[in-house]
Design an enzyme around this catalytic site. Structure first.
Site, mmCIF file in Angstrom:
data_model
loop_
_atom_site.group_PDB
_atom_site.id
_atom_site.type_symbol
_atom_site.label_atom_id
_atom_site.label_comp_id
_atom_site.label_asym_id
_atom_site.label_seq_id
_atom_site.Cartn_x
_atom_site.Cartn_y
_atom_site.Cartn_z
ATOM 1 N N ASP A 256 0.829 -1.186 0.000
ATOM 2 C CA ASP A 256 0.000 0.000 0.000
ATOM 3 C C ASP A 256 0.877 1.255 0.000
ATOM 4 O O ASP A 256 0.670 2.187 -0.779
ATOM 5 C CB ASP A 256 -0.888 -0.033 1.253
ATOM 6 C CG ASP A 256 -2.020 0.954 1.157
ATOM 7 O OD1 ASP A 256 -2.552 1.114 0.049
ATOM 8 O OD2 ASP A 256 -2.354 1.562 2.191
ATOM 9 N N SER B 62 3.635 -5.619 -17.396
ATOM 10 C CA SER B 62 2.988 -5.344 -16.121
ATOM 11 C C SER B 62 1.537 -4.957 -16.428
ATOM 12 O O SER B 62 1.088 -5.104 -17.566
ATOM 13 C CB SER B 62 3.749 -4.202 -15.455
ATOM 14 O OG SER B 62 3.341 -4.060 -14.136
ATOM 15 N N LYS C 173 -6.523 -11.289 -9.232
ATOM 16 C CA LYS C 173 -5.115 -10.932 -9.403
ATOM 17 C C LYS C 173 -4.362 -11.583 -8.258
ATOM 18 O O LYS C 173 -4.465 -11.160 -7.105
ATOM 19 C CB LYS C 173 -4.945 -9.410 -9.383
ATOM 20 C CG LYS C 173 -3.516 -8.970 -9.648
ATOM 21 C CD LYS C 173 -3.466 -7.463 -9.850
ATOM 22 C CE LYS C 173 -2.115 -6.995 -10.332
ATOM 23 N NZ LYS C 173 -1.029 -7.280 -9.403
ATOM 24 N N LYS D 221 -9.602 -8.446 -18.620
ATOM 25 C CA LYS D 221 -8.947 -8.471 -19.936
ATOM 26 C C LYS D 221 -10.009 -8.479 -21.027
ATOM 27 O O LYS D 221 -11.061 -9.095 -20.849
ATOM 28 C CB LYS D 221 -8.114 -9.753 -20.080
ATOM 29 C CG LYS D 221 -7.052 -9.917 -19.014
ATOM 30 C CD LYS D 221 -6.421 -11.303 -19.030
ATOM 31 C CE LYS D 221 -5.397 -11.383 -17.885
ATOM 32 N NZ LYS D 221 -4.881 -12.711 -17.634
HETATM 33 S S1 IVH Z 1 -2.083 -10.880 -16.869
HETATM 34 C C1 IVH Z 1 -0.054 -8.911 -20.200
HETATM 35 N N1 IVH Z 1 -3.512 -12.058 -15.006
HETATM 36 O O1 IVH Z 1 0.031 -9.034 -11.876
HETATM 37 C C2 IVH Z 1 -0.835 -9.257 -18.992
HETATM 38 N N2 IVH Z 1 -1.496 -10.991 -14.380
HETATM 39 O O2 IVH Z 1 0.658 -6.199 -11.792
HETATM 40 C C3 IVH Z 1 0.032 -9.534 -17.856
HETATM 41 N N3 IVH Z 1 -0.971 -11.173 -12.003
HETATM 42 O O3 IVH Z 1 2.801 -9.179 -13.989
HETATM 43 C C4 IVH Z 1 -0.471 -10.278 -16.771
HETATM 44 N N4 IVH Z 1 -2.746 -12.353 -11.452
HETATM 45 O O4 IVH Z 1 2.465 -11.078 -12.209
HETATM 46 C C5 IVH Z 1 -2.399 -11.348 -15.290
HETATM 47 N N5 IVH Z 1 -4.848 -13.150 -13.463
HETATM 48 C C6 IVH Z 1 -3.748 -12.459 -13.751
HETATM 49 C C7 IVH Z 1 -2.817 -12.108 -12.760
HETATM 50 C C8 IVH Z 1 -1.700 -11.357 -13.128
HETATM 51 C C9 IVH Z 1 -1.635 -11.789 -11.011
HETATM 52 C C10 IVH Z 1 0.276 -10.421 -11.837
HETATM 53 C C11 IVH Z 1 1.318 -10.688 -12.894
HETATM 54 C C12 IVH Z 1 1.526 -9.349 -13.541
HETATM 55 C C13 IVH Z 1 1.169 -8.429 -12.418
HETATM 56 C C14 IVH Z 1 0.862 -7.027 -12.862
#
Ligand code: IVH
Length: 719
Positions: free
Chosen positions: A39, A85, A118, A299
């Site tokens: 945070d 990211s 996430k 997404k």
């Molecule tokens: S998609 C191009 N899906 O969050 C898309 N990331 O803050 C990239 N992460 O680098 C990632 N859960 O390490 C995606 N369901 C999820 C995720 C996820 C965790 C992480 C991942 C990414 C980071 C970004």
């Protein structure tokens, strides 16, 4: 929902903020040891971004806003496609704005979204060659990452061999579940290492550690599937055209763990409203998940939409992270208090430097027992990672060992009972005052008089203190031999209050065995368990004659609990005899005693007891029958209609009378959730797990026959 962001005053403060953020980020990715909790880090970066927006010409090259998190290290393995990211949003408004900007790029709304949790771990790329796991690479700076193939075999959910001999890269998150984290720290401290501050740090440290004397398991969840250079062209083409949701189904079919296997599976949503509903659902389920999540990833689901939207250097434009509020903060452990409970258990509690987490100020956290303190290697003055989610009592995850100054002091365990000075029985994990229930008599009597136990109106905490201090009661049974004269002799006790209390005590004598058992506070048994025991044995005599094996026949009692219940009953024997002599009921109306299994058992039965137990006008739901037979039922939200007046405890009684089992938490084993108005997390979880839901009225109709009995008891109590 947005956290206030500090304002950066000038270029000097800006430079310092950038430096702090860079250091914290490097520590976070390289060794899992940042001095800032998530945070604080987020806030710092947002303050930096705000200043940069005002001073675009003065942006520093190493600002955390401009680059992919985590720096590349020498000798890294290049990624086939950049591991990007995600941009963050913090509110429904920010999310809606994001969808609007996406729609502008697409020339219309995205066809549909995929919505998934996430996961709070580390990104990893797992390369499979002809179905065999050959290489694991961390994200690094996004273009190249560190080879951590040595961790192959320690990550659950990432099989050594896929179900099909395909050449693909699976991307996803490596994390530790709460259980894996506790285990990892236990093993680590046992090997003389310093504990990890939280599951994320533990996963980061464990993934990178090469030659350790021990291995500890981690868990993988996939969120991406892409071709490698030597992937068969037709498969590469297929993957390139697959919607995200289809890729996830394919990954799962290959044998890779995905969120589909959790209480928060990824779903697709057609509209912004549907996405936001799912965000709320996942947020509500967060406290009950066995792993950490820090947001929801949304997404554009279709490959075509993703292609059209494209990606920036740092993050894709077709995906966004809806961040949830932080549930973890670092604060200081100031002291440990030792409190004695009503059964004499001496429980430690952590006193913290007040810290705000998710809108409330936290000053205390639970510590389970002395062994727990030792196992976690906690010291006074330690900076500790505190976790608080939903209504769950805050807990200390671990000390933040790398922030130790050397001035921390050992936590001193009490040598005698901090309440009465008696000796302490340290024979079990939970320490107990040798005076047992008598140590904190006021607490144990107040509990026994409570609404869900003997329900003695007029016997609140203050009155109990008065009675104990006047020397009129030294145990629970003494309450039932109090005389009118004794009560009138007390301060602030007039004739009316005295008569009322005497009437309440007389009524309490007629309470069913289940409530008497509960009032006794047999350790290891709560309200629901007391009811099950009472219904199983029907009379106190039969229960007392039971050995551990016989007690194990009660639903929910295992081989560990059974002997401790036998021991507790033996300890309570003099008090039980005294209660019976004072005229307290020792039978469960309506319960059928179990069929005798041996001559000795049969001998324990007394004709009078059985007659009394079987006589009850409420002889229902016994011996496994009833409309809820075999069902596990959870009640949540406000009851209405015929159920309106029932307390939660009475609802549970009702469920059990109708042959079901009551429970307070929703799981895969739950058969039915009765959801009233205002039901939140439990309802969401039931929906997510596909558990049947019933409205209060529907449920009332189902158990109508049994409702009358519970309502009659309620009326008697009201009268
Ligand atoms: S998609 C191009 N899906 O969050 C898309 N990331 O803050 C990239 N992460 O680098 C990632 N859960 O390490 C995606 N369901 C999820 C995720 C996820 C965790 C992480 C991942 C990414 C980071 C970004």
């Amino acid at each position: 929902m947005t956290t206030p962001v500090a304002v950066i005053a000038d270029a000097v403060a800006y430079a310092r903020a950038v430096e702090d953020a860079v250091k914290a980020s490097a520590a976070y990715y390289e060794s899992g040891t940042s001095a800032l909790d998530d945070d604080s880090y987020d806030r710092l970066v947002r303050a930096v971004a705000a200043w940069e927006a005002e001073h675009p010409d003065e942006v520093l090259a190493d600002s955390p806003t401009g680059k992919v998190a985590g720096g590349a290290v020498e000798g890294d393995v290049p990624h086939t496609a950049a591991m990007l990211s995600l941009d963050n949003v913090f509110s429904p408004e920010e999310f809606t704005a994001w969808t609007a900007s996406l729609a502008r790029r697409l020339g219309g709304d995205a066809e549909r979204y995929s919505v998934e949790p996430k996961l709070d771990g580390l990104a990893i790329a797992a390369r499979y060659t002809r179905g065999r796991l050959t290489r694991l690479i961390t994200r690094g700076d996004g273009t190249a990452g560190e080879d951590v193939s040595h961790a192959i075999g320690t990550i659950e959910g990432l099989p050594a061999e896929l179900a099909e001999p395909v050449t693909v890269e699976v991307r996803g998150e490596v994390l530790m579940t709460t259980g894996q984290f506790e285990h990892a720290n236990e093993v680590r401290t046992a090997h003389g290492g310093a504990p990890f501050a939280n599951p994320r740090n533990a996963a980061a440290g464990t993934l990178r550690a090469k030659e350790r004397a021990y291995t500890v398991p981690m868990t993988f969840f996939g969120y991406g599937l892409l071709p490698l250079a030597d992937t068969e062209p037709s498969l590469a083409a297929t993957l390139g055209e697959c919607a995200h949701s289809d890729l996830m189904a394919r990954a799962a079919a290959y044998g890779v763990n995905t969120t589909a296997a959790t209480a928060v599976p990824g779903i697709t949503a057609a509209t912004v409203e549907e996405v936001l509903d799912r965000v709320s659902e996942i947020a509500a389920l967060r406290p009950s998940l066995p792993f950490g999540i820090d947001g929801i990833v949304v997404k554009a689901d279709l490959a075509a939409d993703q292609r059209t939207a494209g990606s920036g250097s740092r993050a894709p434009r077709w995906a966004v992270a809806f961040k949830l509020r932080a549930v973890e903060k670092i604060t200081r452990l100031l002291a440990v208090e030792w409190n004695v409970g009503r059964t004499g258990i001496i429980a430690p509690r952590a006193v913290l430097e007040p810290v705000e987490i998710d809108g409330s100020t936290i000053t205390y956290a639970t510590l389970h027992n002395p062994a727990d303190i030792t196992r976690r290697d906690l010291r006074l003055g330690d900076r500790v990672m505190v976790h608080r989610a939903g209504d769950v009592i805050p807990r200390i995850e671990a000390p933040v060992a790398h922030l130790r100054t050397g001035d921390e002091q050992p936590i001193v365990f009490p040598g005698t009972c901090p309440r009465c000075g008696s000796g302490i029985d340290t024979g079990e994990q939970r320490w107990r005052c040798e005076s047992g229930r008598n140590c904190h008599l006021v607490a144990s009597l107040s509990y026994a008089a409570g609404r869900d136990q003997l329900d003695i109106e007029g016997l609140g905490h203050t009155r109990v203190v008065q009675l104990v201090e006047a020397g009129l009661v030294a145990d629970l049974a003494d309450l039932f031999t109090l005389t009118r004269e004794q009560l009138l002799g007390l301060e602030r006790m007039g004739e009316t209050s005295t008569d009322k209390l005497l009437a309440a005590l007389a009524a309490a004598k007629a309470q069913p065995l289940s409530r008497v058992l509960c009032a006794l506070g047999v350790r290891g048994t709560g309200r629901s368990m007391s009811r099950r025991i009472a219904r199983h044995f029907a009379t106190m005599d039969r229960l007392r004659a039971a050995d551990a094996e016989a007690i194990r026949q009660v639903d929910g009692i295992g081989s560990e609990k059974a002997p401790s219940i036998v021991a507790e009953l033996a300890e309570l024997a003099p008090l039980i005899d005294k209660l019976a002599a004072a005229g307290v009921n020792m039978t469960e109306p309506g319960a059928l005693p179990p069929a005798p299994t041996s001559a000795a058992d049969d001998g324990a039965r007394t004709a009078g007891d059985d007659a009394q137990a079987l006589n009850g006008a409420e002889a229902v739901g016994a011996a496994g029958g009833g409309p809820l037979a075999g069902m596990t039922v959870v009640v949540t939200g406000a009851m209405t209609g015929a159920l309106e007046k029932l307390s939660r405890n009475q609802m549970n009684e009702l469920i059990e009378r109708a042959g079901g089992r009551s429970s307070s938490s929703v799981s895969k084993r739950t058969t039915l959730v009765v959801a009233g108005e205002g039901a939140g997390a439990k309802r969401a979880k039931a929906e997510a797990l596909g558990v049947r839901l019933a409205a209060p009225d529907e449920f009332a109709a189902l158990v109508a026959d049994h409702l009358d009995t519970v309502a009659a008891v309620q009326e008697r109590q009201d009268a």
